[in-house]
Enzyme design. Structure first.
Site, short mmCIF file in Angstrom:
data_model
loop_
_atom_site.label_atom_id
_atom_site.label_comp_id
_atom_site.label_asym_id
_atom_site.label_seq_id
_atom_site.Cartn_x
_atom_site.Cartn_y
_atom_site.Cartn_z
N LYS A 130 64.92 73.78 41.34
CA LYS A 130 66.22 73.54 40.71
C LYS A 130 66.29 72.09 40.20
CE LYS A 130 66.64 77.72 42.19
NZ LYS A 130 67.28 78.04 43.47
N ASP A 188 70.85 73.09 53.55
CA ASP A 188 70.31 73.35 52.21
C ASP A 188 71.27 72.73 51.20
OD1 ASP A 188 69.65 74.37 49.71
OD2 ASP A 188 69.14 76.36 50.45
C1 PLP Z 1 67.05 78.98 44.56
C2 PLP Z 1 67.56 78.64 45.90
C3 PLP Z 1 66.76 78.82 47.03
C4 PLP Z 1 65.36 79.39 46.96
O1 PLP Z 1 64.52 78.56 46.23
P1 PLP Z 1 63.17 79.10 45.51
O2 PLP Z 1 62.56 77.87 44.97
O3 PLP Z 1 63.58 80.12 44.48
O4 PLP Z 1 62.34 79.76 46.58
C5 PLP Z 1 67.29 78.45 48.25
N1 PLP Z 1 68.53 77.96 48.37
C6 PLP Z 1 69.34 77.79 47.30
C7 PLP Z 1 70.71 77.23 47.50
C8 PLP Z 1 68.88 78.13 46.03
O5 PLP Z 1 69.68 77.97 44.96
#
Ligand code: PLP
Length: 384
Positions: free
Chosen positions: A201, A176
Site C-alpha cells: 500500500k 496494523d
Molecule cells: C492489504 C492489507 C493487508 C494485506 O496486505 P497484502 O500485502 O495484500 O498481503 C493487511 N491489512 C490491511 C489493513 C490491508 O489493507
C-alpha cells in the site's frame, strides 16, 4: 554537539544520512543475488536472501524502522505474511488473542481458520469501547490485535486506552497501521509493541509490488525474522529495491493523499448525490477527535454512500473515467471498489448491514492526481 534526528521526509529518502564515499552510486544498486561469497573458515552468519540479510532487504528494513521509531524491522513477502508471522512470534499453543472485530478480511480468515491449528482462540470486540477489552481478558490471553484506521468506515481506534489495558495485564499489543502509513500514524509511539504494515500500500505506493513489514523491539523482530526464514517468507530483493524507491516519495505522496481525500470528502458531504461520507477529517465523523489526537493526517481513504444506494452504483462505476474500478489502495492513482464484492465479500449482507456497510457502499482510495480532476470525474458520474 547533539546529533539531530532527521525528519520523516529525510528518513524516507536517505535513512539515517551518512557521508558517501567518492564515486558511489547515488541510487543503491539492486543486488539480485540469492547468495554471497563466504570467507573460508568463517563461522559468521552466511548471507542468503531467504534470511533477509541481502543488502537491499537490510537497507529497506533499517529505513522503515527509523520511520516507525522502532529498534528494528523486517520485511516479508506480503502484508498477510507480516500479520501471520507477527502473531506466530507472539502466541503459543493454547493461547488466547483479543482482536478488534473491524479488521481486514484476510486477517479475519487467518485468525478463524489458521490460528485454530495451534489451538489459539480469538475473541472479537468493538475496538472503540475500551471497557470491552478488559472484560474479554482470560487466563491465557497473551495479545491484543487492532487495525486502525479501519476499512471501509475509517473508524479510528484511540490506541492509548487499549495500550493501558495491555500494559496492565502484560499483553503484547499488535497494530496494523496500513491505512495511515507511518507518516500519518506511528503505533509504537502510542503503546503498541509491534507495528504491522502492508508495504503493498502506501510504503510502495505505485500498485506494482506485494510486500509487508513488521517493526518493534529487537527481541520481537528477531523472532519474526527467525520464523520468516523457516516459513520461507522473505521479500525478493527486486521487490525490496522497488519498495525503497517508492518510499523516497512517501512523505510528499501521503501529504497529497491527505489533501485530496479531505477535499473530496468535503465536496461529497455537500453534494446531494451522496447519502453519507465517511472520512475522519470531517468534523461530522464519529472519530474526528480521536484522529486529531493521535494522527498527523487523516489519510487518503474515503467511504461513500450514494443517495440512490445500491440502484445507482453499477451505472455510477461504469461512468467513471479517471478513477479506476479495482480493489487494493494507496497507489498514486485513484481506485474505487465495493466492499461487498471485495474486502467484505465473506461477511454476508446482514452482517455488513449491521456493521454499517450497506450494499452499494463505495470505498475510494484517493490518488495524487489534481483533485479537481478526481472531483470532476465523480461529478460527471453522478449526473443522470
Ligand atoms: C492489504 C492489507 C493487508 C494485506 O496486505 P497484502 O500485502 O495484500 O498481503 C493487511 N491489512 C490491511 C489493513 C490491508 O489493507
Amino acid at each position: 554537539m547533539t546529533t539531530r534526528q532527521p525528519g520523516r521526509s529525510t528518513i524516507a529518502i536517505h535513512g539515517l544520512p551518512s557521508r558517501r564515499p567518492d564515486w558511489a552510486p547515488v541510487v543503491e544498486p539492486l543486488i539480485q543475488s540469492s547468495t554471497f561469497t563466504n570467507p573460508v573458515g568463517s563461522d559468521e552468519e552466511v548471507l542468503y536472501s531467504r534470511y533477509g540479510n541481502n543488502p537491499n532487504q537490510v537497507r529497506l528494513a533499517a529505513k522503515y524502522a527509523q520511520l516507525e521509531g522502532a529498534e528494528d524491522a523486517i520485511f516479508v513477502a506480503s502484508g498477510m505474511g507480516a500479520t501471520a508471522l507477527a502473531h506466530l512470534a507472539v502466541l503459543r499453543p493454547g493461547d488466547h488473542l483479543i482482536s478488534s472485530e473491524v479488521i481486514y478480511g484476510g486477517t479475519r480468515q487467518l485468525f478463524d481458520t489458521e490460528l485454530s491449528r495451534f489451538d489459539i482462540s480469538v475473541t472479537y470486540v468493538d475496538p472503540t469501547n475500551p471497557r470491552v477489552w478488559r472484560r474479554a481478558i482470560r487466563d491465557r490471553t497473551r495479545a491484543i490485535f487492532v487495525e486502525t484506521p479501519t476499512n471501509p468506515l475509517m473508524r479510528v481506534v484511540s490506541l492509548g486506552p487499549v495500550a493501558q489495558v495491555a500494559t496492565e495485564y502484560g499483553l503484547v499489543l499488535l497494530v496494523d497501521g496500513t491505512f495511515a502509513s507511518p507518516i500519518n500514524f506511528r503505533p509504537l509511539a502510542h503503546g503498541a509493541d509491534l507495528a504491522i504494515t502492508s508495504a503493498t500500500k502506501y510504503l510502495n505506493g505505485h500498485s506494482d509490488v506485494i510486500g509487508g513489514a513488521v517493526a518493534g523491539s529487537l527481541d520481537l523482530v528477531e523472532e519474526v525474522t527467525r520464523l520468516m526464514r523457516l516459513w520461507g517468507q522473505a521479500l525478493d530483493p527486486h521487490a525490496a529495491w522497488l519498495i525503497e524507491r517508492g518510499m523516497r516519495t512517501l512523505a510528499v505522496r501521503v501529504a497529497r493523499h491527505n489533501e485530496n481525500a479531505q477535499a473530496v470528502a468535503e465536496w461529497a458531504s455537500e453534494h446531494p448525490g451522496f447519502a453519507a461520507v465517511h472520512y475522519p477529517g470531517l468534523p461530522s465523523h464519529r472519530d474526528h477527535a480521536a484522529a486529531q489526537a493521535e494522527m498527523d493526517g487523516f489519510g487518503g481513504m474515503v467511504g461513500l454512500e450514494l443517495k440512490d444506494g445500491i440502484h445507482g452504483v453499477g451505472r455510477f462505476l461504469r461512468r467513471l473515467k479517471l478513477i479506476i474500478h479495482a480493489p487494493s489502495l494507496a497507489g498514486v492513482e485513484s481506485l474505487i471498489s465495493e466492499p461487498r464484492y471485495t474486502s467484505h465479500k465473506h461477511v454476508g449482507p446482514q452482517a455488513r448491514e449491521r456493521m454499517g456497510i450497506p450494499d452499494g457502499f463505495l470505498r475510494l482510495s484517493c490518488g495524487i492526481e489534481d483533485v479537481e480532476d478526481i472531483i470532476a470525474d465523480l461529478e460527471q458520474a453522478l449526473e443522470h
